[in-house]
Design an enzyme around this catalytic site. Structure first.
Site, PDB file in Angstrom:
ATOM      1  CB  THR A 284      18.755  21.471 -21.442  1.00 43.27           C
ATOM      2  OG1 THR A 284      18.569  21.428 -20.036  1.00 43.27           O
ATOM      3  CG2 THR A 284      20.035  22.202 -21.775  1.00 43.27           C
TER       4      THR A 284
ATOM      5  CD  GLU B  88      19.001  28.724 -14.839  1.00 44.39           C
ATOM      6  OE1 GLU B  88      18.632  27.978 -15.752  1.00 44.39           O
ATOM      7  OE2 GLU B  88      19.493  28.313 -13.771  1.00 44.39           O
TER       8      GLU B  88
ATOM      9  CG  ASP C 192      18.126  17.356 -19.479  1.00 46.65           C
ATOM     10  OD1 ASP C 192      18.186  18.490 -19.992  1.00 46.65           O
ATOM     11  OD2 ASP C 192      19.129  16.760 -19.070  1.00 46.65           O
TER      12      ASP C 192
ATOM     13  CE  LYS D   4      18.484  24.131 -12.490  1.00 45.28           C
ATOM     14  NZ  LYS D   4      19.740  24.810 -12.872  1.00 45.28           N
TER      15      LYS D   4
ATOM     16  CE  LYS E 173      14.125  29.735 -17.402  1.00 45.37           C
ATOM     17  NZ  LYS E 173      15.159  28.931 -16.791  1.00 45.37           N
TER      18      LYS E 173
ATOM     19  CB  CYS F  91      14.989  25.335 -18.232  1.00 45.42           C
ATOM     20  SG  CYS F  91      16.320  25.726 -17.070  1.00 45.42           S
TER      21      CYS F  91
ATOM     22  CG  ASP G 213      16.770  29.387 -19.814  1.00 44.63           C
ATOM     23  OD1 ASP G 213      16.028  30.383 -19.767  1.00 44.63           O
ATOM     24  OD2 ASP G 213      16.937  28.624 -18.840  1.00 44.63           O
TER      25      ASP G 213
END
Lengths: 223, 187
Positions: free
Chosen positions: A157, A70, A159, A131, A128, A161, A22
């Site tokens: 990121t 994403e 935390d 996440k 996608k 994906c 992403d």
């Protein structure tokens, strides 16, 4: 470097992929969605240069390169109602018109991968809606078809994906390693916590390494 | 409109997002309450809170769904639900199981989630539930991580960006929303 992969085993380059998650305008460029939300994109943007280096190393070594994006279909038929609502209340909803086109909609300017990391001919792109890079995609089948069972994960990121993809890769029996200096979160505290969680107990779902570890591993890997 | 329970005071928004939840469209997921995990993370009090929620949910007709990792023993407190436990292999109750199909068949949209550890099985499962579109509420005091810092961190990640993975509330907020004097009203 035999200790790059958590389970020490001969690692052939043909069994590996670099998965770049992403690195899109909406997440890591001025004028993209996160920037329009008033959040700071400097953490995610700072990952472009280090990922350029690992991408160059991966291309030079001839390992498979996979990019994810994403995004949702223009008719938003794959966008959960709560995901749209939460982002709208946050300030700018997925599917709504922003400065770089409709937010996280496939084909729009903001949804594109940043030009510095643009895919080249022959590289795989996974679109996608969620996440995790494995949710509602054919990533698992694409890996199986290529005989790939090891993923080097970078992108944003950490935390969100990245962590979701790492956990899901583990569930599927893939050896996964995140490069700590090539992943970031919007909030530094969340990034630090994500790295702590992934590293705990020696790496419950895979390994955490860095660019130097990756390039050293590539030098010693058989074709 | 169907009857709905009052919304739950949660962070970062009153849950659920659309204000609609009832016994038919909601399930309580109790994840990873294995004897060994409760012992290893010291989660006796979180288990007690979770059992209080299970009793309340059961009395109101909200489905209580328990997950169990292969080769682990569930705590005896969950004996009532053991026969229908979702059996899974790893850290995600959706992977390789019928859980999604069962929830969809039942018409479930809303999930109250509690379990152990927050940074393991709970977040792996909640992340997948969120990708699937389920509206998730993590119960903060009925879940425990492998460290307090990791518990706090996973909750922060859950609520970041107005609810990246859903919302968070404590059990008192759920009990308050379901208090007998006002637990059903017409929307």
């Amino acid at each position: 470097m035999s200790d790059f992969w958590p389970e020490i085993a001969p690692a052939r380059r043909s069994a590996m992929a670099l998965l770049i998650i992403d690195m899109q305008v909406d997440f890591c460029a001025p004028g993209g969605w996160v920037d329009q939300l008033g959040e700071d994109v400097s953490n995610t943007r700072a990952m472009i240069a280090p990922i350029q280096r690992v991408l160059a190393a991966a291309r030079a070594a001839g390992i498979t390169v996979i990019h994810t994006r994403e995004g949702h279909k223009p008719d938003l038929s794959d966008l959960p109602a709560n995901k749209q609502w939460r982002t709208r209340v946050h300030g700018l909803g997925i599917g709504d018109m922003g400065a770089a086109g409709r937010i996280l909609v496939r084909g729009e300017p903001g949804w594109q991968i940043v030009p510095e990391l643009a895919p080249i001919e022959g590289e795989l792109i996974i679109d996608k809606p969620g996440k995790s890079s494995f949710y509602a995609t054919d990533l698992e089948e694409q890996l199986q078809a290529r005989g790939i069972d090891r993923l080097v994960i970078v992108g944003v990121t950490s935390d969100c994906c990245v962590q979701s993809t790492f956990r899901d890769g583990f569930e599927r029996g893939l050896e996964c390693v995140v490069l700590e200096d090539c992943t970031a979160a919007v909030e530094t505290a969340n990034h630090a916590a994500a790295m702590d969680i992934l590293k705990a107990y020696g790496g419950r779902w895979g390994g955490v390494s860095n660019t130097a570890g990756f390039t050293a591993m590539l030098e010693h890997a058989d074709a | 409109m169907p009857d709905t329970f009052p919304t739950i005071a949660a962070n970062p928004y009153a849950w659920p997002f659309d204000g609609q939840w009832n016994a038919a469209d909601t399930a309580l997921l109790l994840l990873g309450f294995h004897e060994s995990t409760v012992r290893n993370v010291g989660a006796q009090s979180e288990l007690a809170v979770a059992m209080g929620l299970a009793d309340l949910a059961h009395s109101l007709g909200i489905a209580v769904v328990v997950s169990q990792r292969a080769a682990e023993a569930l705590v005896s407190d969950l004996a009532l639900y053991r026969s229908k436990a979702v059996q899974h292999r790893g850290d995600n109750a959706f992977f390789g199981t019928q859980l999604e199909a069962d929830l969809r068949q039942r018409g479930t949209h809303n999930l109250l989630i509690a379990g152990l550890p927050t940074d393991g099985l709970v977040h792996a499962t909640q992340r997948t539930a969120n990708d699937m579109g389920f509206e998730c509420l993590l119960v903060s005091d009925a879940s425990k991580a492998t460290s307090p810092a990791r518990h706090t961190a996973q909750l922060r990640m859950t609520t970041f960006g107005n609810g990246l993975f859903g919302a968070v509330a404590d059990s008192a907020a759920i009990h308050a929303a379901l208090a007998p004097q006002g637990n059903l009203h017409h929307a």
